[in-house]
Write a protein that holds these residues in place. Structure first.
Motif, PDB file in Angstrom:
ATOM      1  N   LEU A 156       0.846  -1.194   0.000  1.00  0.00           N
ATOM      2  CA  LEU A 156       0.000   0.000   0.000  1.00  0.00           C
ATOM      3  C   LEU A 156       0.883   1.245   0.000  1.00  0.00           C
ATOM      4  O   LEU A 156       2.025   1.228   0.465  1.00  0.00           O
ATOM      5  CB  LEU A 156      -0.914   0.001   1.232  1.00  0.00           C
ATOM      6  N   ARG A 157       0.343   2.341  -0.512  1.00  0.00           N
ATOM      7  CA  ARG A 157       1.074   3.595  -0.561  1.00  0.00           C
ATOM      8  C   ARG A 157       1.414   4.054   0.867  1.00  0.00           C
ATOM      9  O   ARG A 157       0.539   4.097   1.733  1.00  0.00           O
ATOM     10  CB  ARG A 157       0.249   4.649  -1.280  1.00  0.00           C
ATOM     11  N   ALA A 158       2.703   4.426   1.079  1.00  0.00           N
ATOM     12  CA  ALA A 158       3.140   4.747   2.447  1.00  0.00           C
ATOM     13  C   ALA A 158       4.108   5.923   2.487  1.00  0.00           C
ATOM     14  O   ALA A 158       4.955   6.011   3.383  1.00  0.00           O
ATOM     15  CB  ALA A 158       3.782   3.511   3.068  1.00  0.00           C
TER      16      ALA A 158
ATOM     17  N   ALA B 209       9.774   2.711  16.498  1.00  0.00           N
ATOM     18  CA  ALA B 209       9.314   1.323  16.375  1.00  0.00           C
ATOM     19  C   ALA B 209       7.830   1.274  16.008  1.00  0.00           C
ATOM     20  O   ALA B 209       7.410   0.449  15.172  1.00  0.00           O
ATOM     21  CB  ALA B 209       9.573   0.571  17.673  1.00  0.00           C
ATOM     22  N   ALA B 210       7.021   2.141  16.631  1.00  0.00           N
ATOM     23  CA  ALA B 210       5.589   2.156  16.339  1.00  0.00           C
ATOM     24  C   ALA B 210       5.334   2.571  14.896  1.00  0.00           C
ATOM     25  O   ALA B 210       4.474   2.000  14.206  1.00  0.00           O
ATOM     26  CB  ALA B 210       4.881   3.090  17.307  1.00  0.00           C
ATOM     27  N   GLN B 211       6.082   3.582  14.437  1.00  0.00           N
ATOM     28  CA  GLN B 211       5.899   4.034  13.063  1.00  0.00           C
ATOM     29  C   GLN B 211       6.350   2.971  12.066  1.00  0.00           C
ATOM     30  O   GLN B 211       5.725   2.775  11.025  1.00  0.00           O
ATOM     31  CB  GLN B 211       6.675   5.330  12.829  1.00  0.00           C
ATOM     32  N   GLN B 212       7.439   2.266  12.386  1.00  0.00           N
ATOM     33  CA  GLN B 212       7.922   1.197  11.516  1.00  0.00           C
ATOM     34  C   GLN B 212       6.885   0.065  11.444  1.00  0.00           C
ATOM     35  O   GLN B 212       6.645  -0.506  10.370  1.00  0.00           O
ATOM     36  CB  GLN B 212       9.251   0.652  12.029  1.00  0.00           C
TER      37      GLN B 212
ATOM     38  N   ALA C 132       3.664   0.441  11.761  1.00  0.00           N
ATOM     39  CA  ALA C 132       2.567   0.930  10.925  1.00  0.00           C
ATOM     40  C   ALA C 132       2.911   0.805   9.445  1.00  0.00           C
ATOM     41  O   ALA C 132       2.053   0.470   8.614  1.00  0.00           O
ATOM     42  CB  ALA C 132       2.254   2.375  11.288  1.00  0.00           C
ATOM     43  N   ILE C 133       4.167   1.084   9.113  1.00  0.00           N
ATOM     44  CA  ILE C 133       4.603   0.950   7.713  1.00  0.00           C
ATOM     45  C   ILE C 133       4.593  -0.516   7.295  1.00  0.00           C
ATOM     46  O   ILE C 133       4.180  -0.868   6.179  1.00  0.00           O
ATOM     47  CB  ILE C 133       6.008   1.568   7.535  1.00  0.00           C
ATOM     48  N   ASP C 134       5.059  -1.406   8.186  1.00  0.00           N
ATOM     49  CA  ASP C 134       5.078  -2.841   7.871  1.00  0.00           C
ATOM     50  C   ASP C 134       3.679  -3.376   7.594  1.00  0.00           C
ATOM     51  O   ASP C 134       3.515  -4.294   6.765  1.00  0.00           O
ATOM     52  CB  ASP C 134       5.720  -3.618   9.012  1.00  0.00           C
ATOM     53  N   LYS C 135       2.676  -2.815   8.254  1.00  0.00           N
ATOM     54  CA  LYS C 135       1.307  -3.290   8.039  1.00  0.00           C
ATOM     55  C   LYS C 135       0.796  -2.946   6.654  1.00  0.00           C
ATOM     56  O   LYS C 135      -0.205  -3.512   6.201  1.00  0.00           O
ATOM     57  CB  LYS C 135       0.379  -2.692   9.097  1.00  0.00           C
ATOM     58  N   LYS C 136       1.451  -2.022   5.981  1.00  0.00           N
ATOM     59  CA  LYS C 136       1.045  -1.669   4.619  1.00  0.00           C
ATOM     60  C   LYS C 136       1.710  -2.564   3.582  1.00  0.00           C
ATOM     61  O   LYS C 136       1.526  -2.360   2.384  1.00  0.00           O
ATOM     62  CB  LYS C 136       1.366  -0.203   4.348  1.00  0.00           C
ATOM     63  N   SER C 137       2.446  -3.530   4.040  1.00  0.00           N
ATOM     64  CA  SER C 137       3.042  -4.538   3.160  1.00  0.00           C
ATOM     65  C   SER C 137       2.473  -5.908   3.561  1.00  0.00           C
ATOM     66  O   SER C 137       2.643  -6.343   4.695  1.00  0.00           O
ATOM     67  CB  SER C 137       4.565  -4.531   3.278  1.00  0.00           C
ATOM     68  N   VAL C 138       1.803  -6.574   2.625  1.00  0.00           N
ATOM     69  CA  VAL C 138       1.207  -7.882   2.892  1.00  0.00           C
ATOM     70  C   VAL C 138       2.163  -8.955   2.398  1.00  0.00           C
ATOM     71  O   VAL C 138       2.551  -8.953   1.222  1.00  0.00           O
ATOM     72  CB  VAL C 138      -0.162  -8.018   2.217  1.00  0.00           C
ATOM     73  N   LYS C 139       2.536  -9.892   3.281  1.00  0.00           N
ATOM     74  CA  LYS C 139       3.458 -10.972   2.941  1.00  0.00           C
ATOM     75  C   LYS C 139       2.785 -12.331   3.187  1.00  0.00           C
ATOM     76  O   LYS C 139       1.833 -12.436   3.962  1.00  0.00           O
ATOM     77  CB  LYS C 139       4.732 -10.864   3.782  1.00  0.00           C
ATOM     78  N   ALA C 140       3.312 -13.333   2.526  1.00  0.00           N
ATOM     79  CA  ALA C 140       2.780 -14.687   2.703  1.00  0.00           C
ATOM     80  C   ALA C 140       3.125 -15.201   4.101  1.00  0.00           C
ATOM     81  O   ALA C 140       4.313 -15.291   4.429  1.00  0.00           O
ATOM     82  CB  ALA C 140       3.343 -15.624   1.650  1.00  0.00           C
ATOM     83  N   PRO C 141       2.132 -15.540   4.932  1.00  0.00           N
ATOM     84  CA  PRO C 141       2.440 -16.019   6.284  1.00  0.00           C
ATOM     85  C   PRO C 141       2.987 -17.439   6.316  1.00  0.00           C
ATOM     86  O   PRO C 141       3.578 -17.855   7.306  1.00  0.00           O
ATOM     87  CB  PRO C 141       1.079 -15.933   6.984  1.00  0.00           C
ATOM     88  N   PHE C 142       2.797 -18.181   5.234  1.00  0.00           N
ATOM     89  CA  PHE C 142       3.319 -19.549   5.154  1.00  0.00           C
ATOM     90  C   PHE C 142       3.463 -19.903   3.679  1.00  0.00           C
ATOM     91  O   PHE C 142       2.944 -19.210   2.789  1.00  0.00           O
ATOM     92  CB  PHE C 142       2.398 -20.553   5.862  1.00  0.00           C
ATOM     93  N   ALA C 143       4.162 -20.986   3.410  1.00  0.00           N
ATOM     94  CA  ALA C 143       4.370 -21.423   2.031  1.00  0.00           C
ATOM     95  C   ALA C 143       3.102 -22.089   1.504  1.00  0.00           C
ATOM     96  O   ALA C 143       2.403 -22.800   2.230  1.00  0.00           O
ATOM     97  CB  ALA C 143       5.544 -22.394   1.951  1.00  0.00           C
ATOM     98  N   GLY C 144       2.802 -21.840   0.245  1.00  0.00           N
ATOM     99  CA  GLY C 144       1.616 -22.444  -0.341  1.00  0.00           C
ATOM    100  C   GLY C 144       1.364 -21.928  -1.735  1.00  0.00           C
ATOM    101  O   GLY C 144       2.224 -21.309  -2.360  1.00  0.00           O
ATOM    102  N   ARG C 145       0.145 -22.194  -2.217  1.00  0.00           N
ATOM    103  CA  ARG C 145      -0.255 -21.764  -3.560  1.00  0.00           C
ATOM    104  C   ARG C 145      -1.325 -20.685  -3.442  1.00  0.00           C
ATOM    105  O   ARG C 145      -2.309 -20.831  -2.705  1.00  0.00           O
ATOM    106  CB  ARG C 145      -0.785 -22.941  -4.368  1.00  0.00           C
TER     107      ARG C 145
ATOM    108  N   LYS D 256      11.068   9.108   9.255  1.00  0.00           N
ATOM    109  CA  LYS D 256      12.332   9.858   9.238  1.00  0.00           C
ATOM    110  C   LYS D 256      12.351  10.925  10.325  1.00  0.00           C
ATOM    111  O   LYS D 256      13.392  11.163  10.960  1.00  0.00           O
ATOM    112  CB  LYS D 256      12.530  10.489   7.869  1.00  0.00           C
ATOM    113  N   GLN D 257      11.214  11.547  10.534  1.00  0.00           N
ATOM    114  CA  GLN D 257      11.119  12.575  11.581  1.00  0.00           C
ATOM    115  C   GLN D 257      11.369  11.964  12.947  1.00  0.00           C
ATOM    116  O   GLN D 257      12.152  12.496  13.753  1.00  0.00           O
ATOM    117  CB  GLN D 257       9.737  13.231  11.526  1.00  0.00           C
ATOM    118  N   TYR D 258      10.725  10.831  13.219  1.00  0.00           N
ATOM    119  CA  TYR D 258      10.911  10.173  14.511  1.00  0.00           C
ATOM    120  C   TYR D 258      12.347   9.654  14.652  1.00  0.00           C
ATOM    121  O   TYR D 258      12.919   9.664  15.739  1.00  0.00           O
ATOM    122  CB  TYR D 258       9.925   9.023  14.664  1.00  0.00           C
ATOM    123  N   GLN D 259      12.926   9.179  13.539  1.00  0.00           N
ATOM    124  CA  GLN D 259      14.283   8.668  13.600  1.00  0.00           C
ATOM    125  C   GLN D 259      15.285   9.786  13.902  1.00  0.00           C
ATOM    126  O   GLN D 259      16.242   9.597  14.663  1.00  0.00           O
ATOM    127  CB  GLN D 259      14.648   8.001  12.267  1.00  0.00           C
ATOM    128  N   ALA D 260      15.048  10.983  13.316  1.00  0.00           N
ATOM    129  CA  ALA D 260      15.912  12.131  13.598  1.00  0.00           C
ATOM    130  C   ALA D 260      15.829  12.520  15.064  1.00  0.00           C
ATOM    131  O   ALA D 260      16.848  12.824  15.717  1.00  0.00           O
ATOM    132  CB  ALA D 260      15.520  13.308  12.709  1.00  0.00           C
TER     133      ALA D 260
END
Length: 384
Positions: free
Chosen positions: A108-110, A163-166, A168-181, A118-122
């Motif tokens: 998803l767009r992030a 960590a909280a912002q990271q 939130a960003i990770d939730k905008k990326s959907v990954k396969a939770p296990f191997a499959g078809r 970046k602001q929180y990291q600074a």
């Protein structure tokens, strides 16, 4: 003169009576003969020889099997979705693709979230510098302990925001939770995706599970590790071998049945979740029973019966043959066959079709040009 006339009259009367007797006797005799002929014709017509097919009863080793229907399900299967809402920026998979665990599927767009990160990291970097400097000053007694403690708290707070912002960003990326078809994609590029909207299904196919139910009476015959053979209408003539992996400890209160789960190796991905199938579990040691086509057994309210051919030519065409009705005890079925534990002996000639008009003692004519199927397992090889 009078005597002669009287004698003549008596003679005439006797002759007339004899003639009447002969006529009445002929009439009654004809009626009796006609009735007898009609009765014989009706009797002959009511029980003519019936054409039947037969088979010779044979004995064979019989493996008891518990049969049930059920459905396949994946060891892991899920409809994937995003935890958060957003615009679909990238789709990284193809329909029906096999993926490994952790493979990125959708982004998803992030941009705004990355800028905030970046602001929180600074801020966290600045808090780290301040904390390190004041820690050195504390050793030289240039600042108080309270100042250092405050700097440490500020640093931890800034790191927690990163960590909280990271996350939130990770939730905008959907990954396969296990191997499959993967299944068929349900979203498109640029689409606004609400949280929880299905993106694609993911199913783990090898191994695959098969759940089926059996009556509680079968519980004593079941155990984990028993072999199971599954057949499906999708693959006629082919059987799949599996193993029982779990037996439910709960019996359904309504049906008095329990759920059994088997596992099947599925390297060719022929078995798919949701497919309907039939399971056969081989139990106990093989027994030797007389086997007959299932059509040879006729059920009625009094029990199961079979017709055995007796008389000349009982084993083939022609001859004076009649049938004898006998009650039988069955011991299970497999494919087109049924096992008989009592009532029929090996070598008996048993009627397999045409029983509808038969009764005890009915004459029959044997015609085996067409016979019922007698395959022990018309779909797959016998698992025994």
């Amino acid at each position: 003169m009078a005597k002669s006339r009287t004698a003549s009259l008596i003679t005439r009367m006797v002759i007339m009576l004899i003639a009447i007797g002969v006529i009445l006797g002929g009439i009654f005799g004809f009626q009796a003969f006609k009735s007898r002929m009609i009765a014989q014709a009706i009797a002959a017509r009511s029980n003519p020889p019936q054409t039947v097919s037969t088979t010779t009863a044979t004995a064979s080793d019989w493996q008891e099997r518990l049969e049930a229907v059920g459905a396949f399900r994946a060891v892991n299967g899920a409809a994937l979705s995003s935890e958060v809402s957003g615009i679909v920026e990238a789709i990284s998979f193809q329909d029906g693709q096999d993926v490994a665990a952790g493979t990125p599927l959708l982004q998803l767009r992030a941009e705004e979230d990355l800028a905030t990160l970046k602001q929180y990291q600074a801020a966290a970097d600045n808090a780290q510098v301040t904390y390190d400097r004041d820690l050195k000053q504390l050793k030289a007694q240039g600042v108080s302990q309270a100042t250092v403690d405050s700097d440490l708290a500020t640093l931890k707070q800034a790191q927690a925001q990163v960590a909280a912002q990271q996350a939130a960003i990770d939730k905008k990326s959907v990954k396969a939770p296990f191997a499959g078809r993967l299944g068929v994609r349900q979203v498109d590029l640029g689409q606004y995706l609400s949280a929880g909207t299905e993106i694609v299904t993911l199913q783990s196919l090898d191994p695959i599970l098969f759940d089926f139910t059996l009556p509680q009476q079968a519980l004593a015959k079941l155990k984990v590790g028993q072999p199971v053979t599954a057949t499906l209408d999708a693959y006629p003539g082919q059987g799949f071998a599996g193993t029982i992996t779990a037996i439910s400890p709960l019996v359904d209160n309504t049906t008095r049945s329990l759920t059994v789960r088997a596992s099947f190796a599925n390297p060719d991905r022929l078995l798919l979740p949701g497919m309907y199938g039939k399971a056969a579990v081989a139990v106990g040691a093989p027994q030797r029973y007389v086997t007959l086509p299932a059509t040879a057994i006729v059920s009625n309210p009094y029990g199961d019966i079979a017709y055995v051919v007796a008389g000349q030519g009982a084993g083939g065409q022609g001859g004076d043959q009649t049938v004898k009705q006998i009650f039988v005890t069955t011991a299970g079925s497999r494919g087109d066959q049924v096992a008989v534990s009592k009532g029929v002996n090996e070598g008996d000639t048993v009627v397999t079709s045409g029983q509808l008009k038969l009764q005890n003692g009915s004459p029959v004519t044997i015609n085996n040009s067409v016979t019922p199927p007698n395959d022990p397992n018309p779909s797959v090889a016998d698992p025994s």
